[in-house]
Write a protein that holds these residues in place. Structure first.
Motif, PDB file in Angstrom:
ATOM      1  N   ALA A  55      27.122  44.596  37.125  1.00 57.63           N
ATOM      2  CA  ALA A  55      28.545  44.416  36.821  1.00 57.63           C
ATOM      3  C   ALA A  55      28.742  43.156  35.977  1.00 57.63           C
ATOM      4  CB  ALA A  55      29.359  44.322  38.101  1.00 57.63           C
ATOM      5  N   PRO A  56      29.799  43.131  35.181  1.00 58.77           N
ATOM      6  CA  PRO A  56      30.042  41.975  34.316  1.00 58.77           C
ATOM      7  C   PRO A  56      30.251  40.670  35.094  1.00 58.77           C
ATOM      8  CG  PRO A  56      31.433  43.819  33.685  1.00 58.77           C
ATOM      9  CD  PRO A  56      30.792  44.182  34.989  1.00 58.77           C
ATOM     10  N   GLU A  57      29.878  39.581  34.449  1.00 57.95           N
ATOM     11  CA  GLU A  57      30.138  38.254  35.013  1.00 57.95           C
ATOM     12  C   GLU A  57      31.635  38.099  35.223  1.00 57.95           C
ATOM     13  OE1 GLU A  57      29.572  33.643  33.676  1.00 57.95           O
ATOM     14  OE2 GLU A  57      28.065  35.111  33.015  1.00 57.95           O
ATOM     15  N   GLY A  58      32.008  37.453  36.307  1.00 54.74           N
ATOM     16  CA  GLY A  58      33.421  37.264  36.622  1.00 54.74           C
ATOM     17  C   GLY A  58      33.982  38.321  37.548  1.00 54.74           C
ATOM     18  N   THR A  59      33.165  39.301  37.951  1.00 51.71           N
ATOM     19  CA  THR A  59      33.631  40.340  38.875  1.00 51.71           C
ATOM     20  C   THR A  59      33.896  39.710  40.232  1.00 51.71           C
ATOM     21  OG1 THR A  59      32.389  42.080  37.739  1.00 51.71           O
ATOM     22  CG2 THR A  59      33.004  42.494  40.031  1.00 51.71           C
ATOM     23  N   LEU A  60      35.120  39.903  40.742  1.00 52.30           N
ATOM     24  CA  LEU A  60      35.511  39.363  42.044  1.00 52.30           C
ATOM     25  C   LEU A  60      35.691  40.454  43.091  1.00 52.30           C
ATOM     26  CD1 LEU A  60      38.047  36.593  40.956  1.00 52.30           C
ATOM     27  CD2 LEU A  60      35.604  36.367  41.503  1.00 52.30           C
ATOM     28  N   SER A  61      35.870  41.693  42.651  1.00 53.38           N
ATOM     29  CA  SER A  61      35.978  42.813  43.590  1.00 53.38           C
ATOM     30  C   SER A  61      35.725  44.107  42.832  1.00 53.38           C
ATOM     31  CB  SER A  61      37.354  42.861  44.261  1.00 53.38           C
ATOM     32  OG  SER A  61      38.356  43.284  43.343  1.00 53.38           O
ATOM     33  N   TYR A  62      35.641  45.186  43.608  1.00 55.39           N
ATOM     34  CA  TYR A  62      35.461  46.517  43.041  1.00 55.39           C
ATOM     35  C   TYR A  62      36.498  47.466  43.630  1.00 55.39           C
ATOM     36  CZ  TYR A  62      30.782  44.804  41.866  1.00 55.39           C
ATOM     37  OH  TYR A  62      29.725  44.086  41.379  1.00 55.39           O
ATOM     38  N   ALA A  63      36.769  48.516  42.877  1.00 54.85           N
ATOM     39  CA  ALA A  63      37.510  49.670  43.385  1.00 54.85           C
ATOM     40  C   ALA A  63      36.654  50.890  43.084  1.00 54.85           C
ATOM     41  CB  ALA A  63      38.875  49.789  42.714  1.00 54.85           C
ATOM     42  N   TRP A  78      43.720  63.102  42.430  1.00 52.38           N
ATOM     43  CA  TRP A  78      42.960  61.970  42.969  1.00 52.38           C
ATOM     44  C   TRP A  78      42.396  62.375  44.321  1.00 52.38           C
ATOM     45  CZ3 TRP A  78      41.614  57.994  40.098  1.00 52.38           C
ATOM     46  CH2 TRP A  78      42.377  57.708  38.964  1.00 52.38           C
ATOM     47  N   HIS A  79      41.057  62.341  44.439  1.00 53.88           N
ATOM     48  CA  HIS A  79      40.368  62.711  45.672  1.00 53.88           C
ATOM     49  C   HIS A  79      40.054  61.515  46.559  1.00 53.88           C
ATOM     50  CE1 HIS A  79      39.362  67.039  45.122  1.00 53.88           C
ATOM     51  NE2 HIS A  79      39.763  66.733  43.903  1.00 53.88           N
ATOM     52  N   TRP A  80      39.997  60.308  45.954  1.00 56.62           N
ATOM     53  CA  TRP A  80      39.551  59.154  46.746  1.00 56.62           C
ATOM     54  C   TRP A  80      39.862  57.867  46.006  1.00 56.62           C
ATOM     55  CZ3 TRP A  80      33.763  57.541  47.172  1.00 56.62           C
ATOM     56  CH2 TRP A  80      33.556  56.694  48.270  1.00 56.62           C
ATOM     57  N   VAL A  81      40.343  56.854  46.765  1.00 59.88           N
ATOM     58  CA  VAL A  81      40.527  55.499  46.240  1.00 59.88           C
ATOM     59  C   VAL A  81      40.184  54.495  47.339  1.00 59.88           C
ATOM     60  CG1 VAL A  81      42.124  53.790  45.287  1.00 59.88           C
ATOM     61  CG2 VAL A  81      42.386  56.206  44.679  1.00 59.88           C
ATOM     62  N   MET A  82      39.178  53.671  47.079  1.00 64.45           N
ATOM     63  CA  MET A  82      38.860  52.513  47.915  1.00 64.45           C
ATOM     64  C   MET A  82      39.027  51.286  47.022  1.00 64.45           C
ATOM     65  SD  MET A  82      35.459  53.177  50.180  1.00 64.45           S
ATOM     66  CE  MET A  82      35.773  52.883  51.895  1.00 64.45           C
ATOM     67  N   TYR A  83      39.552  50.208  47.562  1.00 71.26           N
ATOM     68  CA  TYR A  83      39.755  49.011  46.742  1.00 71.26           C
ATOM     69  C   TYR A  83      39.589  47.757  47.587  1.00 71.26           C
ATOM     70  CZ  TYR A  83      44.501  48.758  48.693  1.00 71.26           C
ATOM     71  OH  TYR A  83      45.580  48.653  49.540  1.00 71.26           O
ATOM     72  N   ASP A  84      39.639  46.619  46.924  1.00 70.94           N
ATOM     73  CA  ASP A  84      39.373  45.317  47.543  1.00 70.94           C
ATOM     74  C   ASP A  84      37.972  45.285  48.163  1.00 70.94           C
ATOM     75  OD1 ASP A  84      41.842  44.494  46.695  1.00 70.94           O
ATOM     76  OD2 ASP A  84      42.740  44.356  48.699  1.00 70.94           O
ATOM     77  N   ILE A  85      37.030  45.929  47.494  1.00 63.49           N
ATOM     78  CA  ILE A  85      35.627  45.866  47.907  1.00 63.49           C
ATOM     79  C   ILE A  85      35.087  44.534  47.390  1.00 63.49           C
ATOM     80  CG2 ILE A  85      33.354  46.934  47.693  1.00 63.49           C
ATOM     81  CD1 ILE A  85      34.898  49.593  47.043  1.00 63.49           C
ATOM     82  N   PRO A  86      34.631  43.646  48.269  1.00 63.75           N
ATOM     83  CA  PRO A  86      34.166  42.330  47.817  1.00 63.75           C
ATOM     84  C   PRO A  86      33.031  42.444  46.798  1.00 63.75           C
ATOM     85  CG  PRO A  86      34.347  42.392  50.213  1.00 63.75           C
ATOM     86  CD  PRO A  86      34.527  43.803  49.726  1.00 63.75           C
TER      87      PRO A  86
END
Length: 178
Positions: A55-63, A78-86
């Protein structure tokens, strides 16, 4: 025949990184665990294993999202959304997106999909409608948390990711019912 555009083709280009899975692959038919049981397609509604790197530098979380642009709705499904993944988490086990929320640790959150349930809903295209693409995306974000709550729609989540997405990794399997 040219393939129709995907949902990310209309957004500004971002960096790419690697996404792998033990359960799904580009252009391959989804297995029954990733197909819907709730919608009567004979599957298990089990989210696939996903792991990513670079992942690019500066990544603070994932969705993580799963979208079917071929659904006969005029707006996809939309089948699925997860967010605020550290940013320290770079893997989701199979079934992490279950409706019981067993994959929701470390501050990870899940939104309701277009069927109204929080969790992964497997593929269930209408019989005879042809192959549908299921675009599994991991979005690398420049923010640690998104300013949304559990009542947000997947589209509103996407709107809030706009401008904070540093990179995106995709796997696009297919599924159709005869």
């Amino acid at each position: 025949m040219a393939q129709p555009p995907g949902p990310y083709d209309f957004l500004p280009a971002v960096a790419s990184f690697e996404l792998r899975s033990d359960d799904i692959a580009d252009g391959q038919m989804l297995s029954m665990p990733q197909v819907s049981g709730i919608f009567g397609a004979g599957g298990e509604d089990r989210s696939p294993h996903l792991t990513w790197s670079g992942a690019p530098e500066g990544t603070l979380s994932y969705a993580v999202t799963c979208f079917d642009p071929d659904a006969p709705t005029g707006s996809g499904f939309w089948h699925w959304v997860m967010y605020d993944i550290p940013a320290s988490r770079t893997e989701l086990a199979a079934a992490a997106g279950d409706v019981e929320g067993t994959g929701l640790r470390w501050g990870i959150k899940q939104l309701r999909n277009d069927a109204g349930m929080a969790g992964y809903l497997g593929a269930a295209p209408p019989p005879g409608h042809g192959p549908h693409r299921y675009i599994f995306a991991v979005h690398a974000l420049s923010v640690a948390t998104l300013p949304i709550d559990a009542n947000a729609s997947p589209a509103f989540c996407g709107f809030n990711m706009f401008g904070t997405t540093l990179g995106r990794a995709l796997i696009t399997p297919i599924y159709e019912q005869g």
